[in-house]
Design a protein around this motif. Structure first.
Motif, PDB file in Angstrom:
ATOM      1  N   GLY A 180       0.810  -1.206   0.000  1.00  0.00           N
ATOM      2  CA  GLY A 180       0.000   0.000   0.000  1.00  0.00           C
ATOM      3  C   GLY A 180       0.842   1.254   0.000  1.00  0.00           C
ATOM      4  O   GLY A 180       0.504   2.262  -0.615  1.00  0.00           O
ATOM      5  N   LYS A 181       1.980   1.202   0.721  1.00  0.00           N
ATOM      6  CA  LYS A 181       2.857   2.372   0.763  1.00  0.00           C
ATOM      7  C   LYS A 181       3.534   2.607  -0.577  1.00  0.00           C
ATOM      8  O   LYS A 181       3.711   3.745  -1.018  1.00  0.00           O
ATOM      9  N   VAL A 182       3.929   1.514  -1.238  1.00  0.00           N
ATOM     10  CA  VAL A 182       4.600   1.667  -2.520  1.00  0.00           C
ATOM     11  C   VAL A 182       3.639   2.174  -3.580  1.00  0.00           C
ATOM     12  O   VAL A 182       3.997   2.984  -4.433  1.00  0.00           O
ATOM     13  N   SER A 183       2.387   1.714  -3.519  1.00  0.00           N
ATOM     14  CA  SER A 183       1.425   2.117  -4.531  1.00  0.00           C
ATOM     15  C   SER A 183       1.155   3.607  -4.508  1.00  0.00           C
ATOM     16  O   SER A 183       0.785   4.184  -5.531  1.00  0.00           O
ATOM     17  N   ALA A 184       1.344   4.248  -3.354  1.00  0.00           N
ATOM     18  CA  ALA A 184       1.112   5.680  -3.264  1.00  0.00           C
ATOM     19  C   ALA A 184       2.246   6.471  -3.888  1.00  0.00           C
ATOM     20  O   ALA A 184       2.076   7.632  -4.248  1.00  0.00           O
ATOM     21  N   THR A 185       3.429   5.858  -4.018  1.00  0.00           N
ATOM     22  CA  THR A 185       4.591   6.578  -4.521  1.00  0.00           C
ATOM     23  C   THR A 185       5.122   6.013  -5.833  1.00  0.00           C
ATOM     24  O   THR A 185       5.643   6.735  -6.656  1.00  0.00           O
ATOM     25  N   ALA A 186       5.013   4.707  -6.004  1.00  0.00           N
ATOM     26  CA  ALA A 186       5.522   4.069  -7.222  1.00  0.00           C
ATOM     27  C   ALA A 186       4.501   3.036  -7.673  1.00  0.00           C
ATOM     28  O   ALA A 186       4.563   1.871  -7.303  1.00  0.00           O
ATOM     29  N   THR A 187       3.541   3.469  -8.441  1.00  0.00           N
ATOM     30  CA  THR A 187       2.440   2.597  -8.846  1.00  0.00           C
ATOM     31  C   THR A 187       2.930   1.476  -9.758  1.00  0.00           C
ATOM     32  O   THR A 187       2.487   0.328  -9.636  1.00  0.00           O
ATOM     33  N   GLY A 188       3.845   1.791 -10.644  1.00  0.00           N
ATOM     34  CA  GLY A 188       4.339   0.759 -11.550  1.00  0.00           C
ATOM     35  C   GLY A 188       5.036  -0.373 -10.826  1.00  0.00           C
ATOM     36  O   GLY A 188       4.832  -1.547 -11.151  1.00  0.00           O
ATOM     37  N   ALA A 189       5.860  -0.046  -9.821  1.00  0.00           N
ATOM     38  CA  ALA A 189       6.553  -1.087  -9.059  1.00  0.00           C
ATOM     39  C   ALA A 189       5.570  -1.932  -8.275  1.00  0.00           C
ATOM     40  O   ALA A 189       5.717  -3.154  -8.181  1.00  0.00           O
ATOM     41  N   LEU A 192       3.920  -4.407 -10.540  1.00  0.00           N
ATOM     42  CA  LEU A 192       4.833  -5.488 -10.905  1.00  0.00           C
ATOM     43  C   LEU A 192       4.916  -6.534  -9.804  1.00  0.00           C
ATOM     44  O   LEU A 192       4.887  -7.734 -10.052  1.00  0.00           O
ATOM     45  N   VAL A 193       5.009  -6.065  -8.572  1.00  0.00           N
ATOM     46  CA  VAL A 193       5.103  -6.985  -7.450  1.00  0.00           C
ATOM     47  C   VAL A 193       3.797  -7.727  -7.247  1.00  0.00           C
ATOM     48  O   VAL A 193       3.755  -8.922  -6.978  1.00  0.00           O
ATOM     49  N   ALA A 194       2.666  -7.023  -7.384  1.00  0.00           N
ATOM     50  CA  ALA A 194       1.369  -7.661  -7.201  1.00  0.00           C
ATOM     51  C   ALA A 194       1.145  -8.754  -8.235  1.00  0.00           C
ATOM     52  O   ALA A 194       0.525  -9.773  -7.944  1.00  0.00           O
ATOM     53  N   GLY A 195       1.655  -8.560  -9.448  1.00  0.00           N
ATOM     54  CA  GLY A 195       1.499  -9.596 -10.456  1.00  0.00           C
ATOM     55  C   GLY A 195       2.375 -10.799 -10.194  1.00  0.00           C
ATOM     56  O   GLY A 195       2.068 -11.900 -10.623  1.00  0.00           O
ATOM     57  N   TYR A 219      13.515   0.574  -6.243  1.00  0.00           N
ATOM     58  CA  TYR A 219      14.767   0.014  -6.773  1.00  0.00           C
ATOM     59  C   TYR A 219      14.849  -1.478  -6.469  1.00  0.00           C
ATOM     60  O   TYR A 219      15.280  -2.271  -7.323  1.00  0.00           O
ATOM     61  N   HIS A 220      14.438  -1.872  -5.260  1.00  0.00           N
ATOM     62  CA  HIS A 220      14.441  -3.294  -4.898  1.00  0.00           C
ATOM     63  C   HIS A 220      13.482  -4.089  -5.775  1.00  0.00           C
ATOM     64  O   HIS A 220      13.790  -5.220  -6.187  1.00  0.00           O
ATOM     65  N   ASP A 221      12.340  -3.508  -6.095  1.00  0.00           N
ATOM     66  CA  ASP A 221      11.312  -4.240  -6.837  1.00  0.00           C
ATOM     67  C   ASP A 221      11.552  -4.242  -8.349  1.00  0.00           C
ATOM     68  O   ASP A 221      11.008  -5.101  -9.045  1.00  0.00           O
ATOM     69  N   GLU A 222      12.340  -3.310  -8.861  1.00  0.00           N
ATOM     70  CA  GLU A 222      12.492  -3.190 -10.314  1.00  0.00           C
ATOM     71  C   GLU A 222      13.889  -3.548 -10.820  1.00  0.00           C
ATOM     72  O   GLU A 222      14.015  -4.129 -11.897  1.00  0.00           O
ATOM     73  N   GLU A 223      14.933  -3.212 -10.067  1.00  0.00           N
ATOM     74  CA  GLU A 223      16.286  -3.326 -10.606  1.00  0.00           C
ATOM     75  C   GLU A 223      17.176  -4.305  -9.857  1.00  0.00           C
ATOM     76  O   GLU A 223      17.944  -5.037 -10.477  1.00  0.00           O
ATOM     77  N   TRP A 224      17.088  -4.316  -8.514  1.00  0.00           N
ATOM     78  CA  TRP A 224      18.053  -5.086  -7.724  1.00  0.00           C
ATOM     79  C   TRP A 224      17.900  -6.579  -8.000  1.00  0.00           C
ATOM     80  O   TRP A 224      16.816  -7.156  -7.829  1.00  0.00           O
ATOM     81  N   GLY A 225      18.964  -7.191  -8.486  1.00  0.00           N
ATOM     82  CA  GLY A 225      18.961  -8.624  -8.758  1.00  0.00           C
ATOM     83  C   GLY A 225      18.558  -8.993 -10.165  1.00  0.00           C
ATOM     84  O   GLY A 225      18.647 -10.173 -10.546  1.00  0.00           O
ATOM     85  N   VAL A 226      18.124  -8.027 -10.962  1.00  0.00           N
ATOM     86  CA  VAL A 226      17.736  -8.314 -12.342  1.00  0.00           C
ATOM     87  C   VAL A 226      19.004  -8.398 -13.202  1.00  0.00           C
ATOM     88  O   VAL A 226      19.843  -7.492 -13.165  1.00  0.00           O
ATOM     89  N   PRO A 227      19.189  -9.462 -13.968  1.00  0.00           N
ATOM     90  CA  PRO A 227      20.405  -9.585 -14.788  1.00  0.00           C
ATOM     91  C   PRO A 227      20.536  -8.431 -15.791  1.00  0.00           C
ATOM     92  O   PRO A 227      19.592  -8.088 -16.497  1.00  0.00           O
ATOM     93  N   VAL A 228      21.722  -7.826 -15.822  1.00  0.00           N
ATOM     94  CA  VAL A 228      22.015  -6.689 -16.692  1.00  0.00           C
ATOM     95  C   VAL A 228      23.151  -7.085 -17.633  1.00  0.00           C
ATOM     96  O   VAL A 228      24.184  -7.600 -17.180  1.00  0.00           O
ATOM     97  N   ARG A 229      22.974  -6.802 -18.928  1.00  0.00           N
ATOM     98  CA  ARG A 229      23.996  -7.141 -19.932  1.00  0.00           C
ATOM     99  C   ARG A 229      24.340  -5.931 -20.802  1.00  0.00           C
ATOM    100  O   ARG A 229      24.999  -6.089 -21.831  1.00  0.00           O
ATOM    101  N   ASP A 230      23.923  -4.758 -20.403  1.00  0.00           N
ATOM    102  CA  ASP A 230      24.237  -3.537 -21.144  1.00  0.00           C
ATOM    103  C   ASP A 230      25.490  -2.901 -20.531  1.00  0.00           C
ATOM    104  O   ASP A 230      25.580  -2.730 -19.304  1.00  0.00           O
TER     105      ASP A 230
END
Length: 391
Positions: A180-189, A192-195, A219-230
């Protein structure tokens, strides 16, 4: 002589006939002995304080029995020992009923005339405590059952709180509150987590708390731990991991746009061409440490060299893990180390190639950020997402 005897004698009625009797043969009437017997019996059966009041009342009612009452009071005082404070306190403690104790105390105080009503009932521990009754220099207290009960309740409450702290040690708030706290500030994240969440018992990593900054949660929900190859994103995370030493990720993420603007969007070729004059100008303009800027420029030059040898910086980095992210599957955040043997081996090779700010701790943080290792807890929904994205 007969006349004298007749005068000195008295006339008594025996069987309805008058009989002359001398004065020495007179016997006191039975009614005269009754007060003595009753007073003595009453003095022996009642406390000394109440006996004194009863004797005084008897003497006032019939003055002719004063001597008998004094004798009875003296006999009672000689038979009963004087009361002591210890005996009075012990007797008051043994009283089971509050009403009986109050009645006896009030009766004794009324008889002695020393009842002290100056004190008001006080409350202690949530229960009323009867006032202290003072008579004849002694004090009798009501049993302190209510205070003991309050103390037991306080101890039980403290133990319950201690068990609650032990049971919830290392846990965080429920996933729904954080979502609920994240949805008020970062709806997209949040979406993603809810799905990704399939069960209600899944939670984020324990270092994400209800008080975490929304930017850090995103950042934890979108980037941290996601494989990066760029290469440019790898260069950015390597620079930010080096800057993060001695600080926290939240403060670094808040200034992320400053670093991107200063380093031309982390373009490796552009940063590798920075001159000393440009570096000093960037330090003054953006308020960055000059050593940090020089280290980033040096690493850009080293990445250019790695590109010539491996084709890209991404191939060089992912070769250390055989192009597959590591998955330690930690259950508790305290088990996550600050460095590993793999980060030490990568750090040694990069130091040999001339990179700066690439210690084992920095490299391990870099590996976590770019997905070389999946350090999400197994209870975190992002752990499964990162594993699927790497596959």
């Amino acid at each position: 002589m007969c006349n004298s005897n007749v005068k000195s004698a008295g006339v008594a009625q025996i069987d309805g006939r008058p009989v002359l009797q001398p004065a020495g043969n007179r016997v006191a009437a039975p009614e005269a002995a009754r007060p003595l017997k009753k007073s003595l019996q009453k003095s022996l059966s009642m406390p000394a304080s109440l006996d004194n009041a009863a004797a005084a009342t008897t003497c006032a009612a019939s003055p002719e029995n004063t001597r008998a009452a004094d004798f009875a009071r003296a006999a009672a005082a000689s038979l009963l020992p004087p009361p002591t404070p210890a005996s009075v306190s012990a007797k008051a403690t043994r009283v089971s009923g509050a009403k009986v104790a109050a009645a006896r105390t009030a009766a004794a105080a009324a008889a002695m005339g020393g009842l002290d009503r100056s004190r008001k009932p006080a409350k202690k521990g949530g229960a009323a405590v009867l006032p202290v009754v003072t008579f004849a220099g002694l004090e009798a207290y009501e049993p302190a059952g209510s205070i003991a009960a309050a103390q037991r309740e306080h101890v039980a409450m403290a133990q319950a709180q201690r068990k609650m702290r032990i049971a919830h040690y290392g846990r965080t708030a429920s996933f729904s509150r954080v979502e609920g706290k994240v949805s008020a500030t970062a709806t997209g994240a949040a979406e993603l987590v809810a799905g990704a969440v399939t069960g209600h018992d899944e939670k984020r990593c324990s270092f994400i708390t209800p008080y975490s900054d929304p930017l850090y949660v995103a950042y934890h929900d979108e980037e941290w731990g996601v494989p990066v190859r760029d290469d440019e994103l790898l260069f950015e995370m390597l620079t930010l991991s080096g800057v993060q030493v001695g600080a926290d990720w939240t403060s670094i993420l808040k200034r992320r746009h400053v670093y991107r603007e200063a380093f031309s969007g982390f373009n490796v070729d552009a940063v590798a061409k920075y001159t000393e004059k440009q570096m000093a100008s960037l330090s003054a303009e953006f308020g960055l440490d000059l050593g940090t800027i020089r280290g980033a420029v040096n690493n850009a030059c080293r990445i250019s060299e790695v590109r010539r040898d491996f084709g890209s910086f991404s191939k060089y980095v992912w070769a250390f893990v055989n192009n597959k992210p590591l998955s330690p599957s930690y259950k508790y955040s305290r088990k996550i180390p600050v460095k590993t043997s793999k980060s030490e081996s990568i750090s040694k090779d990069m130091v040999r190639r001339g990179f700066r700010f690439v210690g084992p701790t920095v490299i391990h943080s870099f590996m976590q950020a770019v997905g070389l290792t999946n350090d999400h807890l197994v209870s975190c929904p992002r752990h499964r997402v990162c594993c699927s994205s790497s596959a």
